[in-house]
Design a protein around this motif. Structure first.
Motif, mmCIF file in Angstrom:
data_model
loop_
_atom_site.group_PDB
_atom_site.id
_atom_site.type_symbol
_atom_site.label_atom_id
_atom_site.label_comp_id
_atom_site.label_asym_id
_atom_site.label_seq_id
_atom_site.Cartn_x
_atom_site.Cartn_y
_atom_site.Cartn_z
ATOM 1 N N UNK A 83 33.133 22.696 29.991
ATOM 2 C CA UNK A 83 33.274 21.377 29.373
ATOM 3 C C UNK A 83 33.952 21.496 28.021
ATOM 4 N N UNK A 84 34.644 20.454 27.615
ATOM 5 C CA UNK A 84 35.331 20.470 26.324
ATOM 6 C C UNK A 84 34.334 20.662 25.193
ATOM 7 N N UNK A 85 34.709 21.495 24.230
ATOM 8 C CA UNK A 85 33.864 21.711 23.059
ATOM 9 C C UNK A 85 33.681 20.395 22.304
ATOM 10 N N UNK A 86 32.507 20.212 21.733
ATOM 11 C CA UNK A 86 32.213 19.013 20.957
ATOM 12 C C UNK A 86 31.538 19.424 19.649
ATOM 13 N N UNK A 87 32.278 19.339 18.523
ATOM 14 C CA UNK A 87 33.626 18.790 18.381
ATOM 15 C C UNK A 87 34.692 19.778 18.864
ATOM 16 N N UNK A 88 35.939 19.294 18.954
ATOM 17 C CA UNK A 88 37.048 20.164 19.344
ATOM 18 C C UNK A 88 37.461 21.001 18.141
ATOM 19 N N UNK A 89 36.646 22.002 17.885
ATOM 20 C CA UNK A 89 36.817 22.866 16.719
ATOM 21 C C UNK A 89 36.439 24.280 17.121
ATOM 22 N N UNK A 90 37.301 25.253 16.870
ATOM 23 C CA UNK A 90 37.005 26.637 17.213
ATOM 24 C C UNK A 90 35.807 27.140 16.420
ATOM 25 N N UNK A 91 35.024 27.992 17.052
ATOM 26 C CA UNK A 91 33.861 28.587 16.393
ATOM 27 C C UNK A 91 33.730 30.036 16.840
ATOM 28 N N UNK A 92 32.948 30.797 16.092
ATOM 29 C CA UNK A 92 32.760 32.219 16.396
ATOM 30 C C UNK A 92 32.068 32.396 17.742
ATOM 31 N N UNK A 93 32.572 33.335 18.537
ATOM 32 C CA UNK A 93 31.970 33.671 19.822
ATOM 33 C C UNK A 93 31.776 35.184 19.896
ATOM 34 N N UNK A 94 31.039 35.626 20.898
ATOM 35 C CA UNK A 94 30.815 37.061 21.070
ATOM 36 C C UNK A 94 32.085 37.734 21.583
ATOM 37 N N UNK A 95 32.324 38.942 21.109
ATOM 38 C CA UNK A 95 33.447 39.729 21.601
ATOM 39 C C UNK A 95 33.201 40.132 23.051
ATOM 40 N N UNK A 96 34.288 40.289 23.798
ATOM 41 C CA UNK A 96 34.209 40.765 25.178
ATOM 42 C C UNK A 96 35.141 41.967 25.336
ATOM 43 N N UNK A 97 34.854 42.866 26.266
ATOM 44 C CA UNK A 97 35.589 44.135 26.314
ATOM 45 C C UNK A 97 37.093 44.021 26.516
ATOM 46 N N UNK A 98 37.560 43.080 27.351
ATOM 47 C CA UNK A 98 38.974 43.063 27.726
ATOM 48 C C UNK A 98 39.864 42.313 26.746
ATOM 49 N N UNK A 99 39.282 41.637 25.768
ATOM 50 C CA UNK A 99 40.060 40.907 24.765
ATOM 51 C C UNK A 99 39.877 41.604 23.429
ATOM 52 N N UNK A 100 40.965 41.777 22.698
ATOM 53 C CA UNK A 100 40.850 42.497 21.438
ATOM 54 C C UNK A 100 41.934 42.129 20.457
ATOM 55 N N UNK A 101 42.012 42.896 19.397
ATOM 56 C CA UNK A 101 42.931 42.636 18.297
ATOM 57 C C UNK A 101 44.065 43.655 18.288
ATOM 58 N N UNK A 102 45.269 43.167 17.961
ATOM 59 C CA UNK A 102 46.385 44.058 17.655
ATOM 60 C C UNK A 102 46.308 44.393 16.170
ATOM 61 N N UNK A 103 46.437 45.678 15.858
ATOM 62 C CA UNK A 103 46.298 46.139 14.485
ATOM 63 C C UNK A 103 47.516 46.936 14.061
ATOM 64 N N UNK A 104 47.692 47.032 12.742
ATOM 65 C CA UNK A 104 48.608 48.027 12.198
ATOM 66 C C UNK A 104 47.881 48.825 11.143
ATOM 67 N N UNK A 105 48.294 50.086 11.007
ATOM 68 C CA UNK A 105 47.593 50.993 10.105
ATOM 69 C C UNK A 105 47.894 50.710 8.644
ATOM 70 N N UNK A 106 49.013 50.037 8.360
ATOM 71 C CA UNK A 106 49.330 49.699 6.978
ATOM 72 C C UNK A 106 49.844 50.894 6.204
ATOM 73 N N UNK A 107 49.732 50.788 4.874
ATOM 74 C CA UNK A 107 50.303 51.797 3.986
ATOM 75 C C UNK A 107 49.236 52.619 3.282
ATOM 76 N N UNK A 108 48.146 52.864 3.991
ATOM 77 C CA UNK A 108 47.064 53.631 3.395
ATOM 78 C C UNK A 108 45.874 52.788 3.022
#
Length: 311
Positions: A83-108
């Motif tokens: 069902x549509x979120x009420x309100x239509x506003x993103x909120x924190x959810x639990x992490x799941x194994x197959x979805x993740x973040x792309x990262x870069x190591x940066x400059x130290x």
């Protein structure tokens, strides 16, 4: 007047240059082989090994007090009501194994995540989907790694680096929003593991009816947990899906739009990734390139290309 005119011209050129670099401007070009005009790149394995080692030194691969997230193996014939979120506003959810973040190591400094990606089913069992603008602006992006299940500043399934990146050549040519999708074959340096066997994988759907109840997920810049929202996807044009929900900022690009989620294991079917029109949209609406025949052809090319998981 001439000085003022010259200044204005320079200012305009600077603004145009900045506007055309996307969300990963300033990163060095990736070393390796391939053919950008044909839409594929093979990163230098040594560069990938260096990036992975840098990230593993900087970020724990698992919480010291808890094991990695479990990978559910059960399945059912049921699908979750979305069902549509009420309100239509993103909120924190639990992490799941197959979805993740792309990262870069940066400059130290501390590593940063800048986009979102998802493990998807493929013949080689090593494929990740994200937005093309996350991996190619005026060249293929260097300093790139994937942390599936990223949460609370840890990488519970380790660091995976690309061994091959595929985008549509029409994205390379002029950043056509119809083709803002990328597939990455990934590897975990020092192993021959296939990511799909480690994290599980979402399915993909092509040529679907655009109006579908879905859950959209992404990792905002600077946050250590994903956010999510539910609504119905709609056709914005022949080549674009739209998803109305507020609160998906930079960093969520590439995040999946999931439907047909199995309540037994939490996995579903990816029908889009945040990108496309306006490279993802604004604070109220997100978009995705429609997964039609062209994206299906890109998937077929990326998923069947022969690349060793250890190089």
């Amino acid at each position: 007047m001439a000085i003022g005119t010259a200044f204005c011209v320079i200012a305009v050129l600077v603004v145009v240059a900045l506007a055309s670099t996307g969300r990963i401007s300033g990163h060095p070009r990736s070393r390796g082989t391939g053919d950008a005009s044909r839409g594929y790149h093979l990163p230098d394995p040594a560069e990938g090994d260096r990036i992975a080692a840098s990230l593993q030194d900087a970020v724990p691969t698992a919480p010291p007090e808890a094991p990695a997230l479990p990978v559910p193996t059960a399945s059912s014939t049921e699908v979750e009501d979305l069902p549509a979120s009420d309100p239509l506003q993103a909120s924190t959810i639990a992490a799941t194994p197959a979805i993740g973040a792309l990262l870069h190591a940066g400059d130290g400094n501390d590593p940063e995540h800048f986009c979102t990606a998802t493990v998807v089913q493929s013949p080689n069992r090593n494929l990740v989907v994200t937005a093309a603008h996350c991996v190619y602006s005026d060249a293929f992006t260097a300093d790139l790694a994937f942390a599936p299940g990223y949460h609370d500043g840890v990488m519970p399934y380790g660091v995976w680096v690309p061994s091959r990146i595929d985008v549509d050549p029409r994205w390379v040519a002029d950043r056509d929003p119809a083709y803002d999708v990328a597939f990455l074959q990934v590897r975990r340096p020092g192993t021959d593991e296939r990511i799909e066997t480690v994290t599980g994988a979402e399915e993909l759907a092509f040529g679907f009816v655009p109006s579908r109840p879905a859950r959209m997920v992404g990792y905002p810049d600077g946050e250590d947990e994903p956010i999510g929202c539910q609504n119905t996807t709609e056709a914005y044009s022949d080549t674009q899906l739209r998803f109305d929900c507020a609160g998906f900022p930079s960093g969520t690009s590439g995040g999946p739009m999931l439907t047909d989620i199995d309540p037994a294991n939490g996995r579903g079917t990816v029908i889009g990734v945040i990108g496309g029109y306006e490279e993802g949209g604004d604070d109220l609406t997100s978009y995705s390139s429609y997964f039609g025949p062209d994206i299906a052809a890109l998937y077929d090319r990326a998923s069947t290309a022969e690349v060793s998981p250890t190089t």
